[in-house]
Each structure stands twice: as structure tokens, then as C-alpha cells.
Design a protein around this motif. Structure first.
Motif, PDB file in Angstrom:
ATOM      1  N   GLU A 100      -9.316 -30.312  37.805  1.00  0.00           N
ATOM      2  CA  GLU A 100      -8.842 -28.954  37.573  1.00  0.00           C
ATOM      3  C   GLU A 100      -8.160 -28.418  38.820  1.00  0.00           C
ATOM      4  OE1 GLU A 100     -11.894 -26.840  34.392  1.00  0.00           O
ATOM      5  OE2 GLU A 100     -12.328 -26.716  36.533  1.00  0.00           O
ATOM      6  N   THR A 101      -7.155 -27.575  38.602  1.00  0.00           N
ATOM      7  CA  THR A 101      -6.540 -26.824  39.686  1.00  0.00           C
ATOM      8  C   THR A 101      -7.295 -25.506  39.804  1.00  0.00           C
ATOM      9  OG1 THR A 101      -4.398 -27.822  39.203  1.00  0.00           O
ATOM     10  CG2 THR A 101      -4.400 -25.842  40.547  1.00  0.00           C
ATOM     11  N   MET A 154      -3.757 -23.257  35.071  1.00  0.00           N
ATOM     12  CA  MET A 154      -2.787 -24.285  34.699  1.00  0.00           C
ATOM     13  C   MET A 154      -1.621 -23.617  33.961  1.00  0.00           C
ATOM     14  SD  MET A 154      -4.681 -26.193  31.494  1.00  0.00           S
ATOM     15  CE  MET A 154      -3.221 -27.162  31.121  1.00  0.00           C
ATOM     16  N   PRO A 155      -0.404 -24.137  34.132  1.00  0.00           N
ATOM     17  CA  PRO A 155       0.745 -23.561  33.437  1.00  0.00           C
ATOM     18  C   PRO A 155       0.599 -23.736  31.931  1.00  0.00           C
ATOM     19  CG  PRO A 155       1.437 -25.206  35.063  1.00  0.00           C
ATOM     20  CD  PRO A 155      -0.038 -25.279  34.973  1.00  0.00           C
ATOM     21  N   CYS A 190       6.670 -18.193  34.430  1.00  0.00           N
ATOM     22  CA  CYS A 190       5.698 -19.278  34.271  1.00  0.00           C
ATOM     23  C   CYS A 190       4.362 -18.705  33.790  1.00  0.00           C
ATOM     24  CB  CYS A 190       5.528 -20.010  35.604  1.00  0.00           C
ATOM     25  SG  CYS A 190       4.260 -21.278  35.582  1.00  0.00           S
ATOM     26  N   SER A 244       4.504 -24.369  41.016  1.00  0.00           N
ATOM     27  CA  SER A 244       4.318 -24.811  42.405  1.00  0.00           C
ATOM     28  C   SER A 244       4.970 -23.841  43.383  1.00  0.00           C
ATOM     29  CB  SER A 244       4.910 -26.210  42.598  1.00  0.00           C
ATOM     30  OG  SER A 244       4.279 -27.135  41.748  1.00  0.00           O
ATOM     31  N   ASN A 275       3.017 -24.103  29.855  1.00  0.00           N
ATOM     32  CA  ASN A 275       3.982 -25.135  29.455  1.00  0.00           C
ATOM     33  C   ASN A 275       4.147 -26.141  30.587  1.00  0.00           C
ATOM     34  OD1 ASN A 275       4.596 -23.651  27.025  1.00  0.00           O
ATOM     35  ND2 ASN A 275       5.841 -22.280  28.304  1.00  0.00           N
ATOM     36  N   SER A 276       4.063 -27.408  30.266  1.00  0.00           N
ATOM     37  CA  SER A 276       4.174 -28.440  31.293  1.00  0.00           C
ATOM     38  C   SER A 276       5.531 -28.421  31.985  1.00  0.00           C
ATOM     39  CB  SER A 276       3.919 -29.824  30.682  1.00  0.00           C
ATOM     40  OG  SER A 276       4.822 -30.055  29.619  1.00  0.00           O
ATOM     41  N   LYS A 277       6.574 -27.931  31.301  1.00  0.00           N
ATOM     42  CA  LYS A 277       7.913 -27.905  31.903  1.00  0.00           C
ATOM     43  C   LYS A 277       8.022 -26.857  33.028  1.00  0.00           C
ATOM     44  CE  LYS A 277       9.694 -24.605  28.491  1.00  0.00           C
ATOM     45  NZ  LYS A 277      10.696 -24.346  27.446  1.00  0.00           N
ATOM     46  N   ASP A 278       7.030 -25.959  33.122  1.00  0.00           N
ATOM     47  CA  ASP A 278       7.063 -24.904  34.145  1.00  0.00           C
ATOM     48  C   ASP A 278       6.370 -25.303  35.441  1.00  0.00           C
ATOM     49  OD1 ASP A 278       8.405 -23.160  32.460  1.00  0.00           O
ATOM     50  OD2 ASP A 278       6.550 -22.320  31.620  1.00  0.00           O
ATOM     51  N   ARG A 279       6.041 -26.572  35.597  1.00  0.00           N
ATOM     52  CA  ARG A 279       5.255 -26.984  36.767  1.00  0.00           C
ATOM     53  C   ARG A 279       5.990 -26.718  38.088  1.00  0.00           C
ATOM     54  NH1 ARG A 279       0.547 -29.140  36.012  1.00  0.00           N
ATOM     55  NH2 ARG A 279      -0.036 -29.993  33.993  1.00  0.00           N
ATOM     56  N   ASP A 280       7.325 -26.868  38.096  1.00  0.00           N
ATOM     57  CA  ASP A 280       8.078 -26.608  39.327  1.00  0.00           C
ATOM     58  C   ASP A 280       7.980 -25.144  39.730  1.00  0.00           C
ATOM     59  OD1 ASP A 280       8.795 -29.224  39.535  1.00  0.00           O
ATOM     60  OD2 ASP A 280      10.821 -28.978  38.704  1.00  0.00           O
TER      61      ASP A 280
END
Length: 748
Positions: free
Chosen positions: A488-489, A454-455, A512, A465, A457-462
Motif C-alpha cells: 500500500e501507498t 491510490m489514484p 487526479c 506522483s 485511475n491508473s492512467k493518472d499515476r504521473d
């Protein structure tokens, strides 16, 4: 001003010392216009080779020397990158820091008027897919062996891969300068462990610190490498104390080749003395048929034995015209036909190329291809046989590690790259839309380790991906999924290092940072004994109903096939109409995705459909699919099931005084010792250990051997787990399912 002077001035080579200029002047001058030069090359003057071996055998160092002696690079640099430059073929920052090859890298060079395309491959088992796809498109290979380590675990894997793709090879025993070097022992291991009919073409003059040169058994000359960088090859008389041994080894070479070559065999029986040309011709014939492996020796780091190895590549390895490449011709309504491709460097036959590697870059997707037939021009249109999409070729390049050289045309036998083409690894490309030829793809091993990711920081999701999309496309052994039960990923790969490298690349290349969870082993579930089933699926609640009945047997496959699933249709008559049989198979394979014992995939099972029943109105493919799923659930309740785990072949090398400690550590991890080798003050231990027990072993081994111990491992097979582990896995799964059910009730 000469072409060389212009090229040298452009690249800054004139600043180098005179020795380097001398090497470059001999070889680089003809590279000023490589595309034009390649146009006139015949197939006989082309070699496509790979350099493969166990980790830390010296592959990248050898490639660096080859590029230097052929004038492709102006300076040699070491693998570890202590001068902040690193080896040419290790272009990634992580490779230079760790001193290992992570991605295979392609280059091309010239030696004695021959064009040599080279792919340097990783040695670590976690990146074994890089070796797979390289060997799929190469015509020959150099198998590098360490003079101390000999035949190691990954050497066995590489040897199997060469055998799978029928790739002829030379063996190069490297690191003669290391303490404990013993080429005779390595040759013995090649014969016993790898099953090669191998013999020396050269003998070393001195070992370890006394390494001076080598004896060429065919020419019966001593060869020395003088100069600051070993660039001056000097021939001399064989030292007196080696003449007797040289005669014996030369006779041994002739006998080994005579056993597999008729022409030399007849000369041997008639007691004729073969000359230099006779022996070389016989070695080439035997090498092309993979019945004999020439063994050369040297030390790449100390600049000894590289030029004779290049001569051997030209003399003994095949050109593209000597390798039979098969394409499958698939036409509707006709049987699949096998066609032999014609590697002629002309437009006489339509272009056929195979995409064997994808790589994301700043200019978009870079697709590596091998041209098997015909020619391709810049601006031509290509058709992807799988997708039937038409694309224009905007740019053709040849690769030298990360550097690219634009070319205007490509011919059969060439390895090149394209930009801006959306495809998958293993796709076949043609220039004629009417040509429906498909090249056989490469073998892709299944991942063995999974970790949650999982990243940070949530802002790094793009960016996360984008990174996952790119890496999963480039590397088929790196897989990505979402576990809906545990929320979970999951990423899966060939080992801890494999996943760790991708996590670091996400941070470096995409900004990321990610968190990796505890590694999860790819357990499997299988039947322990055959079990019959007879399941009726019946649903009639108004409107169209569902009716399907399936009967048969589910049985375990033999241990060597316990990673596959088989479906067998044994029905006779019309009780189960043939159009519904695919529905039964689909239902079985859907259930196999998640077992009911521990939630892992099913494997090693044969589903035998023997009989059943259908309804003239209510039966459908869906009904039979649901019936098959019900049958599998029925077998789960009545059958005897067991969980399988991956077993790894582990090889540990450490100083002799730590042997008892190492054996004790492996015993604690439920390992089975399969053999030991002792050499000087070191020992090598071979064992089979469950992967689930190998996590954290690297740090434990280092701390208990004062940092001197090393180990490597590769997948061996799947085997039943210990009873206590099976109970723990079942209990954990049942608890997680119980929590999931409670969560669902709360939501409702």
C-alpha cells in the motif's frame, strides 16, 4: 492628475463609492511605487506581525478589515465567500468553500507611515505547521480570542508556539457582538490558562447587540466608529455610567505594568501620576520582554476596534531592530559559534535570509524568505548554505495574497519571495560564499494519522506522483511512504481533515481523483521495564569474518519523553573501539523503525551501551550494527513491551440540553473528562480521548446535537493502550505477517 488618481484609474477604484475613495486617498497614494518607498524606510518604521488564534476566532475577517482601513483593498468581503469572491487572504477555492484558512498567506500594507508585513495563519490544528513557520520569522503577533469561546484548545497551542520563538504579542478579544460575549471572562482565562500578565487597554461600550464603541483607558476617551464601514474614528467623553469602571480598570492596568517595569514601578511607589506617554512607554518595554500582554477589544465583523489595534501594533510591537536573531557559524575544526545578526538596511553586512515556506505555482516553486541582515538586489547570486549551490536571483517579489509586485531590492527586516530556486523549507541563503552562517530551523511536529492512498485511475499515476512530490516538499507534516508488507501507498498527516484537503487538491489542481483508505493511527511500541542484553554476533564462513559483542541495558524513558529515542555510550576502555560505536547506534535506530510486537516504530527507549568485545581482524562497523540489531531482538523476546497511542485534547461546545449525550459519547470512546465550562445556554467540555476512538466523531456529534455542536482537538501525549486493543493489534500484525510469509513461499 495625482499619483492616487492614476493608480485608482488603473485598478478601477474610481468606480467605488466616496467613502472607500476617502480611505484609499489617505493610504494608497504612497503605494504607487512601493519599492522606492521601502528603500527609505528605517527599521523603526517596519513591523512584521502574524495573526494567530483558535479556528473560527475571526483572524481572516480581522485581516480583511486591516487591509481595507489601510487602503490596501477597495472592498471588504466575507470569509464564507457568499458573493463568490471571499476574503482576500483566502485565495484557494477550498478555503472559500469551507470558510477556513488552509495555507498561511502574506501581505503588506502601510499605516501611519509604517510598513506592516502581515501573515494570516490557519487556526485548525491540522495545519499547525503553517503557524510554526510563520512565527519563526515574525517579530510580533496578534493573538485573537473569541469573546464567547475565550481560551480554546488551539489558543493554548498557538501560545506555546509564541513562547517557543519568544514572540511578543497583543491580545485582541474579537466578536463582542456575539450572544454571550464576556471579555472579562476571557481576560481571566488568559491569566489562569495561558499564564499571561495581561490587562485591558480598552473597555467595550455595550456588548452583543448593544456594541457601540470602546473606552481607551490610556487616553481616557470614548472611541466610536462612524460611517457606513466604521471608517470615521470619533473620540468623545466617557459615558457617565462607565467612568467609575474606567478609573478602576486604568488603575489595574498601571499596577500590572508596574509589577514588570522598573520605571513605572518607581513612579507607582512614589505615588506619582503617570501621564499618557509614561504608560505607553512602559507597556512597550514590558511587551517587548514578553512580561506583559496588552488586551484590546472589538468586533472585526462589525467594523469596531480595528484602527486602535493598528495603532497598538505600531506603538507596542517590536521592529526588526529590537529583536535578537541568532545565526550559527560552523567552521571545520572549530566549535559552533553563535553570532547576533545585524538588521541594518544597508550593504554594510552580508545578506542572510531564511526560507520558511515553499509553494508550487504556475511559474515554478515560490520560496518565501525573511531577510535578517544586509540587502539583496535583483540579479544577485545566492548561496544555499546547506547544499553550497549558487543560484542567480532572476525575480524578487512582495506578496499580497496571490498577487505579486516586482521589486528591485530587499533590505533587512523584509519578507519577500523568489522564483526558480530549488531548496527545502528551513534553508539559509547568503550572498557571500565565504559566510558559513546557518539560521535555526523551525520545529516540525510528527504526523499522527496515516491513510492508504491510490489514484482512482491508473492512467493518472504521473499526475499523482507530481502532486505528492510537490505537497510533501511544501508541507513537512505531510509525509509519503510505501508499505512493502501490505503493498500500500501510505500518506501521513496531522489529522483526517489534513489528508482530506490534500486529496481534494490532487483532484482539483492535478486532475487526479484518489481513494483514501481507512485512517491508521501512529501507534508506538516501548519497554515497560528495564531489560539487560548481552549479544554476540559471530560469523566465520570463509574469507573475512564478522565479530562483535554488545552488552548493556535498554530502559524506558519517563512518560513526558516517550516520543523520543536515546542512545548513550557508557563504555570505558577499548573493548568497544570508539569508531564502532556509531555502528551500534545505527543498528539500534534501524530496528526502531519497525517493532516486532505490532510493526510500529519504537519510542520512549534509552539504549545504554555499557561494554562489549571486538576482534582485531573480524570486527567492523557493520558487525557492530548487526550485533545491536540482534540485541534489540533479544530484548523483544525477554523484555516486557507495551503499545502507546496518541491521546488528543478534545474540546466540545454545544447547547446545554445535549450535555449528557455528549458526555456519554465521549465515555464510549474511552474519553476522560477533564473539565467543563458553562456560559448562558451553552457548555464547553474538555476531555482527553485516544485518537483511535475519534474517527467518525464529527458526524456523530452533529447528528446528536441538531447540527449545533462543534469540537476541536489537538495532540496531547502518547499513553499506553488498553490491554484488549494491544492484544488485537498484536494479533492483526501476526496474521498479516503470516500472510506475507505465505506469499513469499508461493513466489519462491
Amino acid at each position: 492628475m495625482t499619483i492616487f488618481s492614476l493608480l485608482a484609474r488603473k485598478s478601477g477604484v474610481l468606480k467605488r463609492n466616496p467613502v472607500q475613495l476617502h480611505i484609499l486617498e489617505e493610504n494608497v497614494a504612497c503605494m504607487a511605487s512601493y519599492a522606492k518607498y521601502a528603500e527609505h524606510k528605517t527599521l523603526e518604521c517596519i513591523r512584521n506581525i502574524g495573526i494567530s488564534a483558535h479556528i473560527d476566532s475571526g483572524k481572516t475577517t480581522l485581516t480583511e478589515r486591516i487591509l481595507f482601513y489601510t487602503g490596501r483593498i477597495a472592498e471588504m468581503h466575507e470569509v464564507k465567500g457568499k458573493d463568490n469572491i471571499g476574503a482576500t487572504m483566502d485565495s484557494m477555492e477550498l478555503e472559500r468553500q469551507r470558510g477556513i484558512t488552509i495555507q498561511s498567506a502574506a501581505t503588506y500594507t502601510l499605516w501611519k507611515d509604517h510598513n506592516i508585513n502581515i501573515i494570516d495563519t490557519p487556526g485548525h490544528v491540522d495545519f499547525t505547521v503553517e503557524v510554526e513557520r510563520a512565527l519563526r520569522v515574525l517579530d510580533g503577533a496578534i493573538l485573537v480570542l473569541c469573546a464567547v469561546g475565550g481560551v480554546q484548545s488551539q489558543t493554548l497551542t498557538v501560545n506555546r508556539q509564541m513562547k517557543r520563538y519568544n514572540v511578543p504579542c497583543l491580545a485582541f478579544i474579537n466578536k463582542l457582538d456575539r450572544m454571550g460575549a464576556n471579555p472579562n471572562r476571557v481576560l481571566s482565562q488568559m491569566r489562569s490558562k495561558l499564564g499571561h500578565n495581561a490587562a485591558f487597554l480598552q473597555l467595550p461600550i455595550g456588548l452583543e447587540n448593544e456594541t457601540k464603541g470602546l473606552v481607551d483607558l490610556i487616553k481616557q476617551k470614548a472611541v466610536y466608529f462612524d460611517g457606513q464601514f466604521g471608517e470615521v474614528v470619533r473620540e468623545d467623553e466617557i459615558p457617565r455610567d462607565m467612568r467609575s469602571e474606567s478609573e478602576d480598570k486604568r488603575q489595574e492596568l498601571i499596577e500590572h505594568v508596574s509589577n514588570v517595569d522598573e520605571i513605572l514601578g518607581e513612579m507607582f511607589l512614589e505615588e506619582k501620576i503617570p501621564n499618557e506617554g509614561d504608560i505607553m512607554a512602559a507597556i512597550r518595554r514590558a511587551c517587548l520582554h514578553r512580561t506583559f500582554t496588552p488586551v484590546l477589544v472589538g468586533s472585526a465583523l462589525k467594523n469596531k476596534g480595528v484602527q486602535p489595534l493598528l495603532n497598538a501594533v505600531i506603538s507596542y510591537l517590536p521592529n526588526p531592530g529590537e529583536v535578537e536573531n541568532i545565526a550559527l557559524c560552523e567552521n571545520e575544526g572549530q566549535e559552533t559559534e553563535k553570532l547576533v545578526l545585524r538588521p541594518e538596511r544597508s550593504k554594510a553586512h552580508p545578506f542572510v535570509g531564511l526560507a520558511f515556506k515553499l509553494e508550487g505555482g504556475k511559474f515554478g516553486q515560490l520560496t518565501y524568505l525573511r531577510c535578517y541582515q544586509g540587502m539583496l538586489l535583483k540579479g544577485d547570486h545566492l548561496y544555499n548554505v546547506r547544499t553550497r549551490k549558487k543560484v542567480r536571483v532572476p525575480r524578487l517579489v512582495r506578496l499580497h495574497s496571490t498577487e505579486m509586485e516586482d521589486v528591485s531590492e530587499i533590505y533587512a527586516g523584509d519578507i519577500f519571495a523568489l522564483f526558480g530556486i530549488d531548496c527545502a523549507s528551513g534553508d539559509t541563503f547568503v550572498t557571500d560564499a565565504k559566510v558559513n552562517l546557518t539560521m535555526e530551523s523551525m520545529y516540525i511536529p510528527d504526523p499522527v494519522v496515516s491513510m492508504s492512498i491510490m489514484p482512482a485511475n491508473s492512467k493518472d499515476r504521473d499526475n499523482f506522483s507530481k502532486a505528492v512530490a510537490r505537497f510533501t516538499k511544501e508541507d513537512p507534516t505531510f509525509q509519503f511512504s510505501y508499505d512493502s508488507d501490505n503493498k500500500e501507498t501510505i500518506v501521513s498527516g496531522m489529522g483526517e481533515l489534513h489528508l482530506e484537503i490534500y486529496a481534494q487538491r490532487m483532484e482539483r489542481e492535478y486532475g487526479c481523483p484518489v481513494h483514501l483508505g481507512k485512517p491508521k493511527v501512529a501507534f508506538r511500541e516501548t519497554l515497560a521495564a528495564p531489560c539487560q542484553f548481552d549479544y554476540l554476533h559471530k560469523k566465520q564462513s570463509g574469507g573475512a569474518g564478522q565479530y562483535a559483542r554488545v552488552t548493556g541495558i535498554m530502559e524506558p524513558l519517563p512518560p513526558h519523553q516517550n516520543t523520543v529515542l536515546e542512545f548513550v555510550d557508557e563504555t570505558i576502555g577499548t573493548n568497544v573501539p570508539k569508531q564502532f560505536v556509531p555502528g551500534v547506534e545505527r543498528g539500534f535506530r534501524l530496528m526502531a523503525q519497525r517493532g516486532l510486537l505490532s510493526g510500529n516504530k519504537l519510542s520512549g527507549i534509552r539504549f545504554r551501551l555499557q561494554d562489549g568485545a571486538h576482534h582485531i581482524v573480524d570486527s567492523s562497523e557493520l558487525a557492530f550494527m548487526l550485533a545491536a540489531q540482534g540485541a534489540v531482538k533479544e530484548v523483544f523476546e525477554s523484555g516486557i513491551w507495551q503499545i502507546l497511542e496518541p491521546i488528543m485534547a478534545v474540546e466540545v461546545t454545544a447547547p446545554e440540553e445535549f450535555q449528557g449525550t455528549v458526555i456519554g459519547q465521549l465515555n464510549k470512546r474511552h474519553g476522560i473528562i477533564t473539565g467543563t465550562d458553562g456560559l448562558a445556554a451553552w457548555f464547553t467540555l474538555h476531555a482527553e480521548v485516544p485518537l483511535n476512538d475519534m474517527f467518525g466523531y464529527a458526524s456523530e456529534l452533529r447528528s446528536s446535537t441538531q447540527g449545533k455542536g462543534e469540537f476541536s482537538m489537538e495532540y496531547s501525549r502518547y499513553s499506553p493502550v488498553m490491554p484488549e486493543l494491544q492484544d488485537a493489534l498484536i494479533q492483526h500484525y501476526q496474521e498479516s505477517q503470516g500472510i506475507t510469509q505465505q506469499q513469499k513461499k508461493k513466489k519462491n
